[in-house]
Write an enzyme that holds these catalytic residues in place. Sequence first.
Site, short mmCIF file in Angstrom:
data_model
loop_
_atom_site.label_atom_id
_atom_site.label_comp_id
_atom_site.label_asym_id
_atom_site.label_seq_id
_atom_site.Cartn_x
_atom_site.Cartn_y
_atom_site.Cartn_z
N HIS A 1 -6.80 86.90 50.30
CA HIS A 1 -8.00 86.08 50.31
C HIS A 1 -9.51 86.59 50.33
O HIS A 1 -10.50 86.12 50.10
CB HIS A 1 -7.98 85.01 50.98
N ASP A 2 -9.30 87.97 50.37
CA ASP A 2 -10.63 88.76 50.58
C ASP A 2 -10.87 89.57 49.48
O ASP A 2 -11.92 90.47 49.26
CB ASP A 2 -10.65 89.69 51.67
N GLU B 1 -4.79 92.92 61.10
CA GLU B 1 -5.67 93.33 59.98
C GLU B 1 -6.42 94.27 60.52
O GLU B 1 -7.37 94.59 61.28
CB GLU B 1 -6.78 92.18 59.87
#
Length: 573
Positions: free
Chosen positions: A365-366, A298
């Site tokens: 999911h963000d 990430e």
Amino acid sequence: MAYRRFFCNLDLPSRTIENRNSTIEHRPWWQTGVIYQIYPRSFFDANGDGIGDLDGIRRKLDYCSGTLGVDALWLSPFYPSPQKDFGYDVADYTAVHSDYGTLADFDRLLSEAHERGLKIILDFVPNHTSEEHDWFTESRSSKDSDKRDWYIWKDPVEGPDGQPGPPNNWLSNFGGSAWEWDETTEQYYLHLYLPGQPDLNWRNPEVQEAMFEQARFWLERGADGFRIDVAHAIMKDPAFRDNPPNPSGEGFHKHRGAYDEQLHLYEEGHPDTHRVYRAFRRLLDGYSTDSDRIALGEMHIYDRGEWASYYGQPRADGTRDEMHLPINFALLKADWTAAGVREIVDSLEAILPRGAWPNYVLGNHDEPRLRTRLGGKDQARQAAVLLLTLRGTPMLYYGDELGLEEVEIPPEEQLDPWGQNVPGLGRDGCRTPMPWTSESDTAGFSEASPDQLWRPVGEANRRRSVEAQIDDETSVLALYRRLLGLRRETPALHAGSYRPLDRGVPEGCFAYLRTGPDRDRVVAAINFTDEALTVPLPAEGALLLSSRLDRRDETTGERLHLRPHEAAVVRIA
Ligand code: NOJ
Ligand code: CA
């Protein structure tokens, strides 16, 4: 032009296998495959407590590998955690939270996934632990603790007002200072996220060794690699300098708050981070044949050159020595126009070093759900065509294949700390239960009653269930299935070069040519406007697919007609 370098130069690490008629390049699975992200809390609830679990994922493996046809599942964290940040606050890296099941459930899931040829990627959270992790309990107990230096502790510093305060001006991603005062030992500790997520001190070699040991635990069980959380920030400036102000005020993260008023120079992207990922790559390689256990990082680094440096340095075999795929978030922030999207793709192609393989993400999911973010169903269909026809590994977020919308959850009901601290940023709405059937109140996600579900399904999403779409030949799900199938069977799409088309392509259309190792050729064209457009093709073509799935057996000649907001894939001679 930048693209020429890439068009002429298929510079990927590969072994070459001779085939009777042609030369087929062998590529590792993570270049040709598609990665599907599952949020375990919301995929399928096997024991009826309202929370998705590992056994639920296992029961849906046929959907993943058969119905959809993806190659790997990345599972967001399922480790023991007080769930202040829904699993990204890990209290024990080598166990399973009782909400999600047991280690035996994990082993069974992994083995049944492997039987189907599906890889399993775990979420590795190295930047911080939970405050409930034994390491932190020990560290905060005394300044003399053996583990004191496993976290980042500092004395107060006198501020401009003459009062003692935090050691510098760093901010938490979740709002407020990144420093928390600890009464017991009268020092501050650093937390780039919640106070319940203290940052580990990666400059301490014992921390690196301990964290690598946690990774070995899963590699030895057979995990196929890791998505590395907050990979860009694990090393901090050793002098802990204040961050300078951000003159533009524009935030790369779009936090829309104080966080964007600083340039995050000193706690993100420190050059020493490279040596950790080089060591991590050696660890993974030790468990791999043919580089098949992978690191997806990430990497929220917005300077493209710097971002690309996390692929690492070249090695003698043509591969690079850090991450297989630093995650490329650029499309998530793109202007949804032909020029905006093309600029991102072309600049990525131009910046990629030799031996580095691209990747793209359009949901996770963000972020708010793709369909909601882009403004409608046509855009969601275009996005599917784009993601699955570009050169590079696509990462797909569960439920986007159904065209799910963001579920509206008011700030006061958000469980996500972001939603509570920064208005409008709550992430609950993209983490809602997967709808499997439309008839049941819980959309077939769970046998619990609807009010027992950890988050609501959302009425509009319930109607978009797998069951509702599976027999509809023009559904969004059908589109994803067709695209995934096409990508799998078409070397131009899963392994070919990329060249944007210019000549005669109308403004508002992004069109590109993919050419496979065996010279098969495919054009993808996306009309971003609300007008019909005609796209000249480099040769006569046959339509493989329209984003609306309502055109069949068409030959295009040398001109492809696109309706407003339509995207199409064409095989050309
Ligand atoms: C990034 C994760 O994707 C996000 O969900 C989490 O809140 C932060 N890292 C902190 O771990
Ligand atoms: Ca459950």
